[in-house]
Write an enzyme that holds these catalytic residues in place. Structure first.
Site, PDB file in Angstrom:
ATOM      1  CB  SER A  64      51.933  34.403  40.449  1.00 23.44           C
ATOM      2  OG  SER A  64      50.578  34.068  40.572  1.00 23.44           O
ATOM      3  CE  LYS A  67      48.969  36.762  41.069  1.00 18.45           C
ATOM      4  NZ  LYS A  67      48.754  35.688  42.054  1.00 18.45           N
ATOM      5  CE1 TYR A 194      46.263  37.774  37.449  1.00 15.73           C
ATOM      6  CE2 TYR A 194      44.991  35.882  36.692  1.00 15.73           C
ATOM      7  CZ  TYR A 194      45.884  36.446  37.585  1.00 15.73           C
ATOM      8  OH  TYR A 194      46.414  35.676  38.597  1.00 15.73           O
ATOM      9  CE1 TYR A 245      51.491  32.601  44.397  1.00 18.50           C
ATOM     10  CE2 TYR A 245      52.469  30.459  44.710  1.00 18.50           C
ATOM     11  CZ  TYR A 245      52.129  31.488  43.896  1.00 18.50           C
ATOM     12  OH  TYR A 245      52.409  31.415  42.570  1.00 18.50           O
ATOM     13  CB  VAL A 263      51.009  27.969  39.177  1.00 15.30           C
ATOM     14  CG1 VAL A 263      50.387  28.196  40.517  1.00 15.30           C
ATOM     15  CG2 VAL A 263      50.312  28.714  38.080  1.00 15.30           C
TER      16      VAL A 263
HETATM   17  N1  GLN Z   1      47.406  32.495  36.233  1.00 11.25           N
HETATM   18  C1  GLN Z   1      47.450  31.938  37.541  1.00 11.25           C
HETATM   19  C2  GLN Z   1      46.128  32.107  38.272  1.00 11.25           C
HETATM   20  O1  GLN Z   1      45.597  33.169  38.339  1.00 11.25           O
HETATM   21  C3  GLN Z   1      48.563  32.542  38.316  1.00 11.25           C
HETATM   22  C4  GLN Z   1      48.612  31.994  39.710  1.00 11.25           C
HETATM   23  C5  GLN Z   1      49.978  31.682  40.175  1.00 11.25           C
HETATM   24  O2  GLN Z   1      50.969  31.670  39.462  1.00 11.25           O
HETATM   25  N2  GLN Z   1      50.016  31.382  41.447  1.00 11.25           N
HETATM   26  O3  GLN Z   1      45.598  31.181  38.792  1.00 11.25           O
END
Ligand code: GLN
Length: 310
Positions: A64, A67, A194, A245, A263
């Site tokens: 993430s 992002k 993505y 988050y 994650v």
């Molecule tokens: N690739 C992961 C997902 O879309 C990224 C989510 C994350 O790092 N929180 O679930």
């Protein structure tokens, strides 16, 4: 402000024991193979010097953290009015992959670019013709930020494939948004880009460099303006309110720096806030996660680092 190598070594030693309290992400099968005991940190200091400790050289996927990079790219390419006509800027308090608010918000629009729905909408805006071109342009943008050859921006194909094959929830978010006209285009193509952007490889130093650029208002340590001041400020603000988050509020209280987690156990933090740690960038890697998907020992290291620089 400059952080020392000794300080970072002490943080890794003190926070290492917290790794056993967390768990590596398993919902992306490839991520389940990572050693949860790893822990590293790197800082790009105010004077541009790098210091690091622990597993700071270990490569991992950004997940993430990507992002904030795609957000920077679309903001630079299309401007904030266009981007925020399609994605909001409000925290949700829900898990990163939740679909709940999408249905409750009228007219529907993902609440912010840090939750999966918003990040997928941002990925759908990437410039280019087809998945390959879009991903190549994104790699080009990253290479420009870091002042490296584009070939050096690599991704882990196994992690990308592992997520591509299993990511039904992200597909569901995209189909829902396409139905409501929030995004356009081919869902599989967006998922392809993505899952590759999430699988981009870096280490703590790479994250620290990203944090440094954002904390220096979009300028590299060498003084090159690679993101506009305004866009860097927007990204830091969204990191502060939404970057961790549904633990963003707690992180703001305990750490107080703009941060973005992934994650894989990655966290980028920027030293510009009430704590005013100066224009530093911090990169953390600790794949054992807490219940909300943030690095458990990594967050602890940031808490202690900030406490020690009041
Ligand atoms: N690739 C992961 C997902 O879309 C990224 C989510 C994350 O790092 N929180 O679930």
């Amino acid at each position: 402000m400059n952080v020392t190598q000794e300080e970072l070594e002490a943080l890794v030693a003190e926070c290492g024991p917290y790794t056993v309290q967390g768990q590596v992400a398993t919902y992306i099968p490839e991520l389940a193979k990572v050693d949860g005991g790893l822990l590293g940190i790197a800082v790009c200091n105010s004077d541009g010097t790098f210091v690091s400790a622990g597993d700071a050289e270990t490569l991992f996927t950004v997940q993430s953290v990507s992002k904030i990079i795609t957000l920077a790219f679309v903001l630079e390419t299309f401007g904030e009015d266009y981007v925020f006509s399609r994605v909001g800027m409000e925290p949700t308090g829900d898990a990163f992959n939740s679909i709940a608010k999408l249905e409750e918000t009228v007219p529907t629009k993902p609440l912010n670019p840090m939750i999966n729905a918003g990040a997928l909408a941002v990925t759908s805006m990437l410039p280019g013709d087809g998945a390959e071109d879009k991903f190549d342009r994104l790699r080009g943008f990253i290479a420009d930020l870091l002042d490296i050859e584009v070939e050096m921006v690599r991704f882990d194909p196994e992690v990308a494939r592992s997520e591509y094959e299993t990511t039904d929830l992200n597909r569901a978010l995209l189909y829902f948004m396409r139905h409501h006209g929030v995004i356009e285009g081919d869902v599989e193509e967006i998922i392809d880009v993505y899952t590759k952007q999430c699988a981009i490889l870096t280490n703590c130093r790479g994250l620290a460099m990203m944090g440094k650029i954002l904390s220096q208002s979009g300028k590299t340590p060498a003084g090159r303006q690679v993101i506009s001041r305004r866009n860097a400020r927007i990204i830091r603000a969204i990191m502060t309110t939404c970057g961790m988050y549904d633990a963003s509020g707690e992180f703001a209280v305990q750490v107080g720096l703009p941060g973005k987690s992934g994650v894989s156990g990655a966290i980028v933090a920027c030293g510009r806030s009430d704590y005013d740690m100066g224009e530093i960038g911090i990169g953390v890697f600790g794949p054992a996660l807490d219940m909300k998907g943030n690095s458990i020992a990594g967050t602890k290291m940031l808490e202690l680092l900030v406490q020690r620089h009041p």
